[in-house]
Design an enzyme around this catalytic site. Structure first.
Site, PDB file in Angstrom:
ATOM      1  N   ASP A 113       0.151   7.464  18.358  1.00 37.62           N
ATOM      2  CA  ASP A 113      -1.132   7.980  18.821  1.00 37.62           C
ATOM      3  C   ASP A 113      -1.097   8.258  20.319  1.00 37.62           C
ATOM      4  OD1 ASP A 113      -4.239   8.184  18.169  1.00 37.62           O
ATOM      5  OD2 ASP A 113      -4.022   7.190  20.110  1.00 37.62           O
ATOM      6  N   TYR A 166      -3.483  11.209  28.192  1.00 33.08           N
ATOM      7  CA  TYR A 166      -2.571  10.110  28.527  1.00 33.08           C
ATOM      8  C   TYR A 166      -1.382  10.604  29.360  1.00 33.08           C
ATOM      9  CZ  TYR A 166      -5.030   7.806  24.624  1.00 33.08           C
ATOM     10  OH  TYR A 166      -5.975   7.301  23.769  1.00 33.08           O
ATOM     11  N   LYS A 203      -4.881  14.267  21.105  1.00 33.47           N
ATOM     12  CA  LYS A 203      -6.333  14.469  21.248  1.00 33.47           C
ATOM     13  C   LYS A 203      -6.630  15.510  22.324  1.00 33.47           C
ATOM     14  CE  LYS A 203      -6.626   9.500  20.478  1.00 33.47           C
ATOM     15  NZ  LYS A 203      -5.527   8.938  21.274  1.00 33.47           N
ATOM     16  N   HIS A 233     -11.447  14.034  21.577  1.00 34.59           N
ATOM     17  CA  HIS A 233     -11.300  12.699  22.176  1.00 34.59           C
ATOM     18  C   HIS A 233     -12.640  11.961  22.355  1.00 34.59           C
ATOM     19  CE1 HIS A 233      -8.216  10.373  24.812  1.00 34.59           C
ATOM     20  NE2 HIS A 233      -9.098   9.541  24.278  1.00 34.59           N
TER      21      HIS A 233
HETATM   22  P1  NDP Z   1      -4.872  -2.657  22.658  1.00 34.87           P
HETATM   23  O1  NDP Z   1      -6.021  -3.379  22.066  1.00 34.87           O
HETATM   24  O2  NDP Z   1      -3.865  -2.055  21.763  1.00 34.87           O
HETATM   25  O3  NDP Z   1      -4.174  -3.670  23.651  1.00 34.87           O
HETATM   26  C1  NDP Z   1      -3.068  -3.337  24.431  1.00 34.87           C
HETATM   27  C2  NDP Z   1      -2.835  -4.467  25.437  1.00 34.87           C
HETATM   28  O4  NDP Z   1      -2.495  -5.666  24.751  1.00 34.87           O
HETATM   29  C3  NDP Z   1      -1.710  -4.175  26.387  1.00 34.87           C
HETATM   30  O5  NDP Z   1      -2.053  -4.751  27.626  1.00 34.87           O
HETATM   31  C4  NDP Z   1      -0.512  -4.898  25.773  1.00 34.87           C
HETATM   32  O6  NDP Z   1       0.381  -5.272  26.790  1.00 34.87           O
HETATM   33  C5  NDP Z   1      -1.190  -6.092  25.128  1.00 34.87           C
HETATM   34  N1  NDP Z   1      -0.544  -6.534  23.885  1.00 34.87           N
HETATM   35  C6  NDP Z   1       0.094  -5.782  22.966  1.00 34.87           C
HETATM   36  N2  NDP Z   1       0.526  -6.517  21.934  1.00 34.87           N
HETATM   37  C7  NDP Z   1       0.177  -7.792  22.215  1.00 34.87           C
HETATM   38  C8  NDP Z   1       0.359  -9.009  21.523  1.00 34.87           C
HETATM   39  N3  NDP Z   1       0.969  -9.052  20.356  1.00 34.87           N
HETATM   40  N4  NDP Z   1      -0.139 -10.130  22.085  1.00 34.87           N
HETATM   41  C9  NDP Z   1      -0.772 -10.094  23.287  1.00 34.87           C
HETATM   42  N5  NDP Z   1      -0.985  -8.956  23.988  1.00 34.87           N
HETATM   43  C10 NDP Z   1      -0.504  -7.818  23.449  1.00 34.87           C
HETATM   44  O7  NDP Z   1      -5.475  -1.584  23.672  1.00 34.87           O
HETATM   45  P2  NDP Z   1      -5.426  -0.014  23.897  1.00 34.87           P
HETATM   46  O8  NDP Z   1      -6.636   0.290  24.710  1.00 34.87           O
HETATM   47  O9  NDP Z   1      -4.131   0.427  24.384  1.00 34.87           O
HETATM   48  O10 NDP Z   1      -5.693   0.618  22.438  1.00 34.87           O
HETATM   49  C11 NDP Z   1      -4.654   0.946  21.531  1.00 34.87           C
HETATM   50  C12 NDP Z   1      -4.492   2.445  21.416  1.00 34.87           C
HETATM   51  O11 NDP Z   1      -5.699   3.056  21.011  1.00 34.87           O
HETATM   52  C13 NDP Z   1      -4.190   3.139  22.764  1.00 34.87           C
HETATM   53  O12 NDP Z   1      -2.890   2.928  23.225  1.00 34.87           O
HETATM   54  C14 NDP Z   1      -4.530   4.559  22.413  1.00 34.87           C
HETATM   55  O13 NDP Z   1      -3.483   5.138  21.659  1.00 34.87           O
HETATM   56  C15 NDP Z   1      -5.780   4.356  21.572  1.00 34.87           C
HETATM   57  N6  NDP Z   1      -7.030   4.449  22.397  1.00 34.87           N
HETATM   58  C16 NDP Z   1      -7.876   5.479  22.110  1.00 34.87           C
HETATM   59  C17 NDP Z   1      -9.048   5.644  22.821  1.00 34.87           C
HETATM   60  C18 NDP Z   1      -9.949   6.768  22.478  1.00 34.87           C
HETATM   61  O14 NDP Z   1     -10.878   7.032  23.236  1.00 34.87           O
HETATM   62  N7  NDP Z   1      -9.751   7.458  21.384  1.00 34.87           N
HETATM   63  C19 NDP Z   1      -9.411   4.740  23.925  1.00 34.87           C
HETATM   64  C20 NDP Z   1      -8.480   3.658  24.119  1.00 34.87           C
HETATM   65  C21 NDP Z   1      -7.340   3.530  23.356  1.00 34.87           C
HETATM   66  P3  NDP Z   1       1.947  -4.848  26.777  1.00 34.87           P
HETATM   67  O15 NDP Z   1       2.015  -3.367  26.652  1.00 34.87           O
HETATM   68  O16 NDP Z   1       2.438  -5.363  28.070  1.00 34.87           O
HETATM   69  O17 NDP Z   1       2.540  -5.555  25.587  1.00 34.87           O
END
Ligand code: NDP
Length: 276
Positions: free
Chosen positions: A50, A55, A80, A113
């Site tokens: 995704d 991004y 998006k 988006h």
């Molecule tokens: P998430 O809820 O996926 O959390 C990501 C964070 O959690 C990062 O800081 C990551 O750090 C950490 N993390 C990952 N795995 C673990 C784990 N197993 N245990 C503890 N911490 C963990 O947040 P996102 O906001 O990134 O949402 C996911 C996806 O959704 C985005 O990447 C994007 O593709 C989408 N999105 C879409 C939006 C929209 O408006 N349509 C808005 C926001 C997100 P690290 O990388 O260091 O592991």
């Protein structure tokens, strides 16, 4: 509904198959960082990625896809449309730019988006055209509330295949999920693991009971609600951890316990307030 394997999928309202699990790449840097994340994910069995024009890492995502050697038809790539590109002609242009950066003949899922203020109906017409022409396998929306979806329905007979929204135990979107199920719209969770804010006693307690991590519990809860989930990580071990959610099932009692944590709390913006 049994979801027992990383390649298990939901069938969208136009018959297209979408994996229940995908890798999110928001805030992942273009170039090596995103290439590595996508590479790790594909290696451990993810088939859905995704990204978004906003991004600024579509080029890296495309490079990782190119080098992976997995047949294109086994992958599911979402991108998006940026808010600033809403409108009919500008959508057509922006889509071409995303497709060029991703270096793909077609995109599996293209999403508006954010609803923004008043352009999404016009934008949707361009989405319908691109879909009809075969450049996109499924078209959908993101951050749409029920009133946006109802308003779009007045204008178009094409029901969005997917609505990607913020969704996690503190924001369980009960009404929206019910509405989307009734309308045949697949709900997809963004920030499913609350951006890593997983230190919640109720979740830890359930995690200990199943011998799973808090992230795995929350992601499994998504699947059992019939919600597609796309956790983001740039770390190999977490990418794997987040995929190990297919070998156990939460009991009804534990599902209900997580449901009851809802606080209508958003980590991201309220779609009604993001009006650009
Ligand atoms: P998430 O809820 O996926 O959390 C990501 C964070 O959690 C990062 O800081 C990551 O750090 C950490 N993390 C990952 N795995 C673990 C784990 N197993 N245990 C503890 N911490 C963990 O947040 P996102 O906001 O990134 O949402 C996911 C996806 O959704 C985005 O990447 C994007 O593709 C989408 N999105 C879409 C939006 C929209 O408006 N349509 C808005 C926001 C997100 P690290 O990388 O260091 O592991």
């Amino acid at each position: 509904m049994k979801i027992e394997h990383i390649t298990d999928y939901t069938v969208l309202n136009n018959g297209v198959r979408m994996p229940w699990l995908g890798l999110g790449v928001f805030q992942v840097e273009d170039g090596q960082e995103v290439i590595q994340s996508v590479r790790h994910a594909l290696e451990v069995g993810y088939r859905s990625i995704d990204t978004a024009a906003g991004y600024r890492n579509e080029t890296g995502v495309g490079a990782a896809i190119k080098e992976c050697g997995i047949p294109r038809e086994e992958l599911f790539i979402t991108t998006k449309l940026a808010n600033s590109d809403q409108g009919y002609e500008s959508t057509l242009r922006a889509f071409e730019e995303s497709r060029r950066k991703l270096d793909l003949d077609y995109i599996d899922l293209y999403l508006i988006h954010w609803p923004g203020k008043d352009k999404y109906k016009e934008t949707w017409k361009a989405f319908e055209k691109l879909h009809k022409e075969g450049y996109i396998r499924a078209i959908g929306v993101s951050n749409f509330k029920i009133h946006h979806l109802e308003s779009l329905k007045q204008e178009s007979n094409t029901i969005p295949a997917v609505n990607q929204v913020e969704y996690h135990p503190l924001l369980n979107q009960k009404e929206l999920l019910q509405y989307c199920k009734a309308e045949g719209i697949q709900l997809e969770a963004w920030s499913p693991i609350m951006k890593g804010n997983l230190d919640l006693p109720q979740i830890t307690e359930i995690a200990n009971k199943y011998g799973k991590t808090p992230a795995q519990i929350v992601l499994r809860w998504d699947l059992q609600h019939g919600v597609v989930t796309i956790p983001k990580s740039v770390r190999k071990e977490r990418i794997l951890e987040n995929a190990n959610i297919f070998d156990f099932a939460l009991s009804e009692e534990d599902m209900n316990a997580i449901d009851s944590m809802n606080k209508d709390y958003r980590f991201g913006p309220d779609p009604d307030e993001l009006l650009f």
